[in-house]
Design a protein around this motif. Structure first.
Motif, mmCIF file in Angstrom:
data_model
loop_
_atom_site.group_PDB
_atom_site.id
_atom_site.type_symbol
_atom_site.label_atom_id
_atom_site.label_comp_id
_atom_site.label_asym_id
_atom_site.label_seq_id
_atom_site.Cartn_x
_atom_site.Cartn_y
_atom_site.Cartn_z
ATOM 1 N N TYR A 29 4.091 56.777 65.054
ATOM 2 C CA TYR A 29 3.444 57.598 64.032
ATOM 3 C C TYR A 29 2.301 58.406 64.625
ATOM 4 C CZ TYR A 29 0.864 58.856 59.805
ATOM 5 O OH TYR A 29 0.194 59.545 58.830
ATOM 6 N N HIS A 30 1.455 57.755 65.428
ATOM 7 C CA HIS A 30 0.330 58.480 66.034
ATOM 8 C C HIS A 30 0.810 59.536 67.018
ATOM 9 C CE1 HIS A 30 -2.707 55.037 65.043
ATOM 10 N NE2 HIS A 30 -2.227 55.650 63.985
ATOM 11 N N LEU A 31 1.932 59.263 67.677
ATOM 12 C CA LEU A 31 2.507 60.248 68.592
ATOM 13 C C LEU A 31 2.911 61.518 67.839
ATOM 14 C CD1 LEU A 31 3.320 60.511 71.614
ATOM 15 C CD2 LEU A 31 5.599 59.709 70.966
ATOM 16 N N CYS A 32 3.301 61.369 66.571
ATOM 17 C CA CYS A 32 3.716 62.528 65.766
ATOM 18 C C CYS A 32 2.560 63.491 65.505
ATOM 19 C CB CYS A 32 4.320 62.057 64.438
ATOM 20 S SG CYS A 32 5.912 61.214 64.617
ATOM 21 N N PHE A 33 1.319 63.089 65.759
ATOM 22 C CA PHE A 33 0.159 63.966 65.589
ATOM 23 C C PHE A 33 -0.090 64.831 66.828
ATOM 24 C CE2 PHE A 33 -0.478 60.976 62.246
ATOM 25 C CZ PHE A 33 -1.295 61.572 61.296
ATOM 26 N N THR A 34 0.668 64.627 67.884
ATOM 27 C CA THR A 34 0.386 65.313 69.145
ATOM 28 C C THR A 34 1.284 66.522 69.385
ATOM 29 O OG1 THR A 34 1.951 63.933 70.415
ATOM 30 C CG2 THR A 34 -0.295 63.101 70.160
ATOM 31 N N TYR A 35 2.111 66.879 68.428
ATOM 32 C CA TYR A 35 2.995 68.037 68.604
ATOM 33 C C TYR A 35 2.153 69.296 68.778
ATOM 34 C CZ TYR A 35 6.935 71.191 67.779
ATOM 35 O OH TYR A 35 7.899 72.166 67.901
ATOM 36 N N GLN A 36 2.475 70.095 69.808
ATOM 37 C CA GLN A 36 1.587 71.179 70.232
ATOM 38 C C GLN A 36 1.427 72.301 69.221
ATOM 39 O OE1 GLN A 36 2.485 72.785 74.033
ATOM 40 N NE2 GLN A 36 1.971 70.934 75.150
ATOM 41 N N ARG A 37 2.437 72.513 68.369
ATOM 42 C CA ARG A 37 2.418 73.702 67.531
ATOM 43 C C ARG A 37 1.961 73.441 66.101
ATOM 44 N NH1 ARG A 37 7.396 77.619 68.729
ATOM 45 N NH2 ARG A 37 6.674 78.280 66.683
ATOM 46 N N ALA A 38 1.451 72.262 65.815
ATOM 47 C CA ALA A 38 1.069 71.965 64.439
ATOM 48 C C ALA A 38 -0.201 71.132 64.411
ATOM 49 C CB ALA A 38 2.202 71.218 63.732
ATOM 50 N N THR A 39 -1.063 71.406 63.444
ATOM 51 C CA THR A 39 -2.276 70.618 63.242
ATOM 52 C C THR A 39 -2.040 69.628 62.105
ATOM 53 O OG1 THR A 39 -3.148 72.336 61.799
ATOM 54 C CG2 THR A 39 -3.784 72.422 64.121
ATOM 55 N N LEU A 40 -0.920 68.937 62.210
ATOM 56 C CA LEU A 40 -0.541 67.901 61.245
ATOM 57 C C LEU A 40 0.583 67.093 61.878
ATOM 58 C CD1 LEU A 40 2.243 69.426 60.282
ATOM 59 C CD2 LEU A 40 0.780 70.457 58.579
ATOM 60 N N PRO A 41 0.891 65.928 61.337
ATOM 61 C CA PRO A 41 1.972 65.125 61.926
ATOM 62 C C PRO A 41 3.332 65.734 61.618
ATOM 63 C CG PRO A 41 1.131 64.064 59.944
ATOM 64 C CD PRO A 41 0.224 65.227 60.223
ATOM 65 N N VAL A 42 4.233 65.695 62.597
ATOM 66 C CA VAL A 42 5.576 66.236 62.411
ATOM 67 C C VAL A 42 6.525 65.126 61.989
ATOM 68 C CG1 VAL A 42 5.277 68.192 63.953
ATOM 69 C CG2 VAL A 42 6.011 65.990 64.896
ATOM 70 N N GLY A 43 7.760 65.516 61.667
ATOM 71 C CA GLY A 43 8.691 64.598 61.030
ATOM 72 C C GLY A 43 9.312 63.556 61.932
ATOM 73 N N TYR A 44 9.281 63.752 63.248
ATOM 74 C CA TYR A 44 9.833 62.740 64.146
ATOM 75 C C TYR A 44 9.148 62.843 65.499
ATOM 76 C CZ TYR A 44 12.971 66.632 65.539
ATOM 77 O OH TYR A 44 13.502 67.832 65.947
ATOM 78 N N ALA A 45 9.400 61.872 66.366
ATOM 79 C CA ALA A 45 8.668 61.731 67.615
ATOM 80 C C ALA A 45 8.716 63.012 68.445
ATOM 81 C CB ALA A 45 9.241 60.566 68.426
ATOM 82 N N PRO A 46 7.558 63.555 68.855
ATOM 83 C CA PRO A 46 7.527 64.826 69.593
ATOM 84 C C PRO A 46 8.419 64.901 70.831
ATOM 85 C CG PRO A 46 5.344 64.335 68.806
ATOM 86 C CD PRO A 46 6.196 63.130 68.484
ATOM 87 N N PRO A 47 8.594 63.839 71.636
ATOM 88 C CA PRO A 47 9.521 63.993 72.772
ATOM 89 C C PRO A 47 10.911 64.468 72.335
ATOM 90 C CG PRO A 47 8.231 62.004 73.049
ATOM 91 C CD PRO A 47 7.910 62.518 71.679
ATOM 92 N N ALA A 48 11.415 63.906 71.237
ATOM 93 C CA ALA A 48 12.713 64.357 70.724
ATOM 94 C C ALA A 48 12.604 65.751 70.127
ATOM 95 C CB ALA A 48 13.232 63.369 69.672
ATOM 96 N N TYR A 49 11.474 66.050 69.493
ATOM 97 C CA TYR A 49 11.248 67.374 68.897
ATOM 98 C C TYR A 49 11.226 68.438 69.996
ATOM 99 C CZ TYR A 49 9.681 69.974 64.735
ATOM 100 O OH TYR A 49 9.604 70.804 63.661
ATOM 101 N N TYR A 50 10.515 68.158 71.100
ATOM 102 C CA TYR A 50 10.458 69.113 72.211
ATOM 103 C C TYR A 50 11.851 69.342 72.807
ATOM 104 C CZ TYR A 50 5.365 68.585 72.206
ATOM 105 O OH TYR A 50 4.044 68.583 71.853
#
Length: 822
Positions: free
Chosen positions: A718-739
């Motif tokens: 969950y905390h990893l979802c706050f680290t997505y580079q293009r958003a200042t909010l948590p994204v819907g799934y883990a950023p490694p998979a999103y990237y």
């Protein structure tokens, strides 16, 4: 039921028709028809013991219950009726007890087997029973696609372009903790309209003013579509699109003479009514035969069969209309499922007010009476945990968040939007530090990045305009695009930056009045450069009124990516070990050592491939370590935790509230009741949806060498979802998979122009030999398909190779190691 297909490959419609005839004629099933259900392909599930029909002389010792004969087709013309010999065979008992034991958590070993030795698994059997309940409850105004999607015919709406949509419900039985569950969710799907094919062609991709058709677009939409030849009452599949109209398309008759399609049909009495439309047709002919032996038909003689899903990308306005119809507030979705869905699926509560389903499920012969199955019509209440959001540290700011408010602010200026056309020129500002440029942020690099930005906009459908005309370019020829980039302007990082930005744009506008975009090239995204960006945005947005963006040229060690083309229809990554080795080499080059632990988030596989990921990809990570370390005296044995990330599923959670618009809060995690009783898995809703009903992401752990506890992994993810580079909010799934998804999207953008440029001809359809066994024929078909797919893959690699031969992806090597695609 054996013998329906024999050694032939029949369409599903024909198999279903034959199966229905067999069920109606069977003496064994006729006496127990109310106590059995079928998938109308080959399977029959009964909840009462079936007795053999000895008068038909079955081979009881081999499990035969009955032998019967049906007529496969009616007499037509010179073709006589064809009798078919079928056999009803007892395969075994559906392992319901094993399913119940699994729900109770009795099975704890891996892998978990729920399939009988000779028969189907429990979930498939229960779904067949559910489908019968659905047919009895609402068969007259519904239709199904596959085994677990039912659509309401009354919900039909026009999407334009020869398309329509239907709303319905997905349903399936699934394992739960302590009980079996029925998963029901709303679905909205686009279908082809059941119209004459020429009507569809003119609606979907009409010819231009010169009468030229977009054959590539039509081919993409029509290949594989099932149609009925109206004057022959036969059903065929479209295999190709011709280049000529019926009056010009020629073919050779059996006697060796050449004729046109239109002239030949004039000799067919059954097609008389269509002759005027055919002779005046401007539609291209349609191939219903093989690529090597085409069989041409006018589009006017073909009718699209109903209930066929439109599987490719919808036209933009159809897509918008469909989204507006499908999008419902959480409370509304819940109400539709409870009121409409349960009635359609035969799960409507009983008349006495009991929450248990009535109708099919009760009575002397009901499934519930015999098996004890009595589905509840009430939604399941489940426990959940609310994860607290992290504290956000950005530059010198610290911002505490709450589950109700998980968004933070980077400043007073929002990101700018862009339209489908980009007009004007681009200027780039490049910083100097003490009279020197950083190695990755010099004027030459700035011009290159600006041109690549325009190139990617163009490749993704944005029209690049200059001097009132569209700019012409190719991915390997950007000369004209370079004219849209003004000579970069340098400025002193420690000087009066705002003045430099202000004067630079004003001077540029003297010679380039159509300046429309300013870029700032920062060498890094570290906090020391945040103020430079803030000054740049403030001047451009508030004083100058020019759209502006910041380009960061920093190499990112933890989020670097490489792209590979995967084999068609292959879910397991074919070059996985090579890719992991490259990642580890990059890590080692930057840090001086190899990581001792690897957390691997894997997207894009279904539950049937979980074991493959564990047995192949996880092992290849270990093999990559072994390859790199060679004969090292102290080799690292990595601890690996592999987590499958699943976004496309039908599980939804609804908060217990009267607020119809309220979703569950970000950080809602569910790891009981609806999760697997034996495995490490959980649902996490990490985002706040803008509109509609939130879809949580399903995480399934297939390997856990690191030893994460349930709450540890849930909180970290969950905390990893706050680290997505293009958003200042948590994204819907883990950023490694999103990237990884974004990089694949970028690679597809490079490939888009080649979608219809494949130079590998599709092989002709194979014919089964008269005495050839079906297994041998299927093996030949598989071998031919695999050879074709490998040839296509090689062709893609040739088409998408970067101009400088970069082996790490279809982009220039100057972009390697950067997240330019973000």
């Amino acid at each position: 039921m054996t013998g329906i297909k024999g050694d032939r490959m029949l369409p599903k419609e024909k198999v279903a028709e034959m199966m229905l005839h067999a069920l109606q004629k069977s003496k064994v099933l006729g006496e127990a028809f109310s106590s059995c259900a079928s998938d109308y392909l080959e399977l029959v599930v009964s909840w009462k013991e079936l007795e053999a029909h000895h008068a038909s002389r079955p081979d009881v010792a081999n499990g035969e219950l009955e032998r019967l004969q049906i007529v496969a087709q009616e007499s037509r013309g010179t073709h006589s009726s064809v009798p078919e010999d079928l056999t009803l065979v007892r395969n075994g008992e559906v392992p319901i007890k094993s399913f119940a034991d699994a729900c109770a958590g009795t099975f704890t070993s891996l892998p978990l087997h729920l399939t009988g030795l000779t028969t189907i698994d429990a979930i498939q059997g229960l779904n067949i029973i559910l489908n019968k309940a659905r047919k009895l409850a609402s068969d007259s105004h519904t239709f199904t696609v596959g085994s677990n999607k039912v659509y309401d015919k009354d919900t039909k709406q026009d999407l334009g372009y020869g398309l329509e949509l239907f709303c319905g419900f997905f349903f399936t039985t699934k394992l739960g903790m302590g009980r079996a569950l029925i998963n029901v969710n709303r679905i909205t799907t686009a279908f082809y309209q059941s119209v004459r094919l020429d009507y569809f062609m003119h609606a979907y991709a009409p010819p231009n003013s010169y009468g030229h058709w977009n054959r590539a677009k039509l081919r993409h939409a029509l290949l594989g579509l099932r149609v009925k030849i109206t004057y022959q009452n036969r059903i065929k599949t479209i295999t190709g699109i011709g280049e000529l109209t019926p009056v010009n398309q020629t073919f050779t008759l059996k006697d060796g003479t050449n004729t046109t399609v239109a002239h030949h049909l004039q000799t067919q009495q059954s097609a008389t009514d269509l002759i005027p439309a055919i002779t005046n047709s401007n539609c291209l002919c349609i191939n219903l035969g093989d690529t090597s032996k085409p069989s041409w038909f006018p589009a006017e003689t073909l009718e699209i069969l109903p209930e066929q899903i439109f599987k490719i990308e919808l036209p933009p306005d159809s897509q918008s209309r469909m989204i507006n119809i499908a999008r419902k507030q959480p409370g509304e979705s819940r109400r539709i499922i409870a009121e409409n869905g349960l009635e359609l699926l035969g799960l409507k509560p009983g008349p006495t007010g009991s929450p248990e389903a009535s109708g099919f499920w009760i009575g002397a012969d009901g499934v519930g009476q015999v098996t004890g199955m009595r589905p509840s019509s009430e939604m399941l209440g489940i426990p959940f945990r609310q994860i607290q959001p992290p504290v956000i540290n950005y530059s010198k700011r610290v911002q505490a968040l709450s589950p109700q408010y998980t968004q933070w602010n980077l400043g007073s200026n929002a990101f700018v939007n862009y339209s489908k056309a980009f007009t004007g020129k681009v200027i780039v500002f490049v910083p100097e530090e003490e009279g020197k440029f950083p190695s990755n942020a010099n004027p030459e690099a700035a011009s290159y990045y600006a041109v690549q930005l325009l190139l990617q906009l163009g490749l993704n459908g944005v029209t690049i305009m200059r001097d009132g005309r569209p700019v012409k370019f190719k991915s390997d020829d950007v000369t004209d695009l370079e004219k849209s980039v003004i000579t970069p302007i340098t400025f002193d990082k420690y000087g009066n930056r705002e003045m430099a930005f202000r004067n630079g744009v004003r001077r540029a506008k003297i010679d380039h009045s159509d300046l429309s975009l300013a870029l700032l090239l920062n060498p890094t995204k570290k906090a020391a450069w945040a103020d430079v960006f803030s000054d740049f945005k403030r001047v451009m947005d508030q004083e100058i009124g020019v759209h502006s963006l910041c380009i960061t040229a920093e190499t990112c060690s933890t989020q670097d990516r490489k792209g590979r083309l995967n084999q068609y229809m292959a879910n397991i990554i074919t070059d996985f070990q090579v890719m992991v080795t490259e990642r580890l080499q990059d890590w080692q080059a930057r840090s001086g050592f190899l990581p001792a632990k690897v957390l691997y988030y894997r997207d894009g596989v279904g539950n049937s491939q979980y074991a493959e990921v564990r047995n192949e990809e996880v092992l290849k990570i270990r093999a990559a370590y072994a390859q790199l370390q060679g004969n090292s005296p102290n080799p690292i044995e990595p601890k690996i935790t592999a987590v499958i990330v699943t976004k496309r599923h039908h599980t939804r959670f609804y908060p217990q509230t009267t607020n119809m618009a309220m979703n569950c809060l970000p950080g809602t995690v569910v790891d009981s009741e609806v999760t697997h009783p034996c495995y490490f898995d959980f649902y996490l809703q990490s985002h706040k949806p803008v509109q509609g009903t939130a879809r949580p992401t399903y995480y399934f752990v297939v390997e856990n060498d690191i030893g994460f506890g349930a709450e540890q992994l849930q909180d970290f993810t969950y905390h990893l979802c706050f680290t997505y580079q293009r958003a200042t909010l948590p994204v819907g799934y883990a950023p490694p998979a999103y990237y990884a998804d974004r990089l694949c999207d970028r690679a597809r953008a490079y490939m888009k122009k080649h979608f219809h440029s494949i130079s590998v001809p599709r092989p002709p359809r194979l014919r089964k030999g008269q005495d050839e066994a079906m297994d041998s024929f299927k093996q030949r078909c598989r071998a031919q398909t695999e050879a074709y797919e490998l040839a296509v893959l090689d062709n893609w690699k040739d088409l998408c190779r970067s101009p400088d031969g970069n082996m790490k992806g279809p982009w220039h090597s100057a972009l390697n190691g950067t997240m330019f695609w973000m």
